[in-house]
Motif scaffolding. Sequence first.
Motif, mmCIF file in Angstrom:
data_model
loop_
_atom_site.group_PDB
_atom_site.id
_atom_site.type_symbol
_atom_site.label_atom_id
_atom_site.label_comp_id
_atom_site.label_asym_id
_atom_site.label_seq_id
_atom_site.Cartn_x
_atom_site.Cartn_y
_atom_site.Cartn_z
ATOM 1 N N ASP A 1 1.033 -1.280 0.035
ATOM 2 C CA ASP A 1 -0.030 0.093 -0.067
ATOM 3 C C ASP A 1 0.950 1.158 0.062
ATOM 4 N N ILE A 2 0.351 2.521 -0.521
ATOM 5 C CA ILE A 2 0.947 3.527 -0.663
ATOM 6 C C ILE A 2 0.514 4.473 0.382
ATOM 7 N N LEU A 3 1.362 4.823 1.288
ATOM 8 C CA LEU A 3 1.100 5.927 2.234
ATOM 9 C C LEU A 3 1.046 7.259 1.986
ATOM 10 N N ILE A 4 0.245 8.040 2.348
ATOM 11 C CA ILE A 4 0.254 9.375 1.818
ATOM 12 C C ILE A 4 0.269 10.414 2.988
ATOM 13 N N SER A 5 1.030 11.578 2.872
ATOM 14 C CA SER A 5 1.237 12.508 4.075
ATOM 15 C C SER A 5 -0.042 13.485 3.569
ATOM 16 N N ALA A 6 -1.099 13.600 4.773
ATOM 17 C CA ALA A 6 -2.152 14.539 4.420
ATOM 18 C C ALA A 6 -1.704 15.977 4.991
ATOM 19 N N ALA A 7 -0.649 16.202 5.620
ATOM 20 C CA ALA A 7 -0.401 17.432 6.334
ATOM 21 C C ALA A 7 1.062 17.564 5.812
ATOM 22 N N GLY A 8 1.649 18.692 6.629
ATOM 23 C CA GLY A 8 3.220 18.934 6.406
ATOM 24 C C GLY A 8 3.364 19.028 4.689
ATOM 25 N N THR A 9 4.338 18.196 4.416
ATOM 26 C CA THR A 9 4.665 18.155 2.909
ATOM 27 C C THR A 9 3.729 17.114 2.291
ATOM 28 N N ILE A 10 2.592 17.928 1.667
ATOM 29 C CA ILE A 10 1.289 17.244 1.269
ATOM 30 C C ILE A 10 1.649 16.280 0.178
ATOM 31 N N GLY A 11 1.082 15.085 -0.023
ATOM 32 C CA GLY A 11 1.255 14.281 -1.011
ATOM 33 C C GLY A 11 2.453 13.324 -0.991
ATOM 34 N N ARG A 12 3.333 13.532 0.003
ATOM 35 C CA ARG A 12 4.603 12.827 -0.180
ATOM 36 C C ARG A 12 4.196 11.558 0.167
ATOM 37 N N THR A 13 4.900 10.418 -0.730
ATOM 38 C CA THR A 13 4.552 8.866 -0.428
ATOM 39 C C THR A 13 5.647 8.072 0.076
ATOM 40 N N VAL A 14 5.192 6.957 0.614
ATOM 41 C CA VAL A 14 6.099 5.853 1.237
ATOM 42 C C VAL A 14 5.454 4.767 0.929
ATOM 43 N N VAL A 15 6.143 3.871 0.316
ATOM 44 C CA VAL A 15 5.386 2.331 0.073
ATOM 45 C C VAL A 15 5.690 1.606 1.459
ATOM 46 N N TYR A 16 4.603 1.026 1.967
ATOM 47 C CA TYR A 16 4.627 0.325 3.161
ATOM 48 C C TYR A 16 5.033 -1.100 2.555
ATOM 49 N N ASN A 17 6.462 -1.640 3.198
ATOM 50 C CA ASN A 17 6.923 -2.727 2.854
ATOM 51 C C ASN A 17 6.670 -3.985 3.690
ATOM 52 N N GLY A 18 5.641 -3.763 4.714
ATOM 53 C CA GLY A 18 5.442 -4.819 5.592
ATOM 54 C C GLY A 18 6.040 -4.946 6.794
ATOM 55 N N GLU A 19 6.915 -3.889 7.173
ATOM 56 C CA GLU A 19 7.698 -3.866 8.358
ATOM 57 C C GLU A 19 6.790 -3.460 9.726
ATOM 58 N N ASP A 20 7.070 -3.839 10.764
ATOM 59 C CA ASP A 20 6.496 -3.269 12.132
ATOM 60 C C ASP A 20 6.639 -1.998 12.069
ATOM 61 N N ALA A 21 5.507 -1.100 12.148
ATOM 62 C CA ALA A 21 5.369 0.249 12.282
ATOM 63 C C ALA A 21 4.133 0.743 12.382
ATOM 64 N N TYR A 22 3.812 1.995 13.005
ATOM 65 C CA TYR A 22 2.518 2.520 13.147
ATOM 66 C C TYR A 22 2.519 3.987 12.877
ATOM 67 N N TYR A 23 1.473 4.317 12.343
ATOM 68 C CA TYR A 23 1.415 5.641 11.566
ATOM 69 C C TYR A 23 0.328 6.727 12.214
ATOM 70 N N GLN A 24 0.668 8.010 12.175
ATOM 71 C CA GLN A 24 -0.235 8.853 12.888
ATOM 72 C C GLN A 24 -1.401 8.889 12.091
ATOM 73 N N ASP A 25 -2.631 8.896 12.867
ATOM 74 C CA ASP A 25 -3.859 9.150 12.200
ATOM 75 C C ASP A 25 -4.375 10.449 11.546
ATOM 76 N N SER A 26 -4.857 10.457 10.580
ATOM 77 C CA SER A 26 -5.268 11.365 9.727
ATOM 78 C C SER A 26 -4.374 12.163 9.040
ATOM 79 N N ASN A 27 -2.956 12.084 9.672
ATOM 80 C CA ASN A 27 -1.839 13.111 9.054
ATOM 81 C C ASN A 27 -1.166 11.851 7.814
ATOM 82 N N ILE A 28 -1.339 10.546 8.065
ATOM 83 C CA ILE A 28 -0.775 9.791 7.169
ATOM 84 C C ILE A 28 -1.769 8.790 6.944
#
Length: 210
Positions: A83-110
């Motif tokens: 899945d492609i993660l998208i930044s919804a604040a800050g640098t809007i539209g920055r993308t990171v590919v989620y590669n399956g690693e153990d990690a958690y992401y800030q709600d609404s902003n990512i």
Amino acid sequence: DRQTDKHDALIKLCQYVFGKVFVNLSDVGKVSMCKRIMKAETSSSGDVPFYKIGTFGKEADAFISREKFDEYRNTYSYPKKGDILISAAGTIGRTVVYNGEDAYYQDSNIVWIDNDESIVLNRYLFYCYQMQPWVASTGGTISRLYNDNISKAKITVPSIKEQKLIVGILDRFDTICNDLSAGIPAEIEARQKQYEYYRDKLLNFKKLEK
């Protein structure tokens, strides 16, 4: 579920008949996000990195416990590998590919589109996102992407076969640019411009005249 199946079948039929289809990102999948993590649930060291908007795509400076991670990942929305993660604040539209690693992401902003790749490949989405198909909301003190902004964004989706062809071409240009990162700066710039030109050409479909 039957309505969803009919909807997806119609999109695939249009892809087959017309070669491509213009869709909203809401047609691809639901905008999703992780469960909210409270500040008290984080620490400066721990088991699982917690990425906030300031550390998205960088090194995490906050962590959550393994127990909390397992609980939230299994109970609430969580990205699938690819899945492609998208930044919804800050640098809007920055993308990171989620590669399956153990990690958690800030709600609404990512956030991410919960995509099953039956209509569009994640890698194709990755390149579409680079063209910033959405319009950010600017009514507040800072610009940001709300779920509605992302859902209404339009992209052109050809057949899976053509998506694979386009992705293959763009991946090769991306590799060339990265491999030249230690080479001649002028060559890097030329390759980057060439890559951007072909990316825009490959992804910029014009609607058929009625």
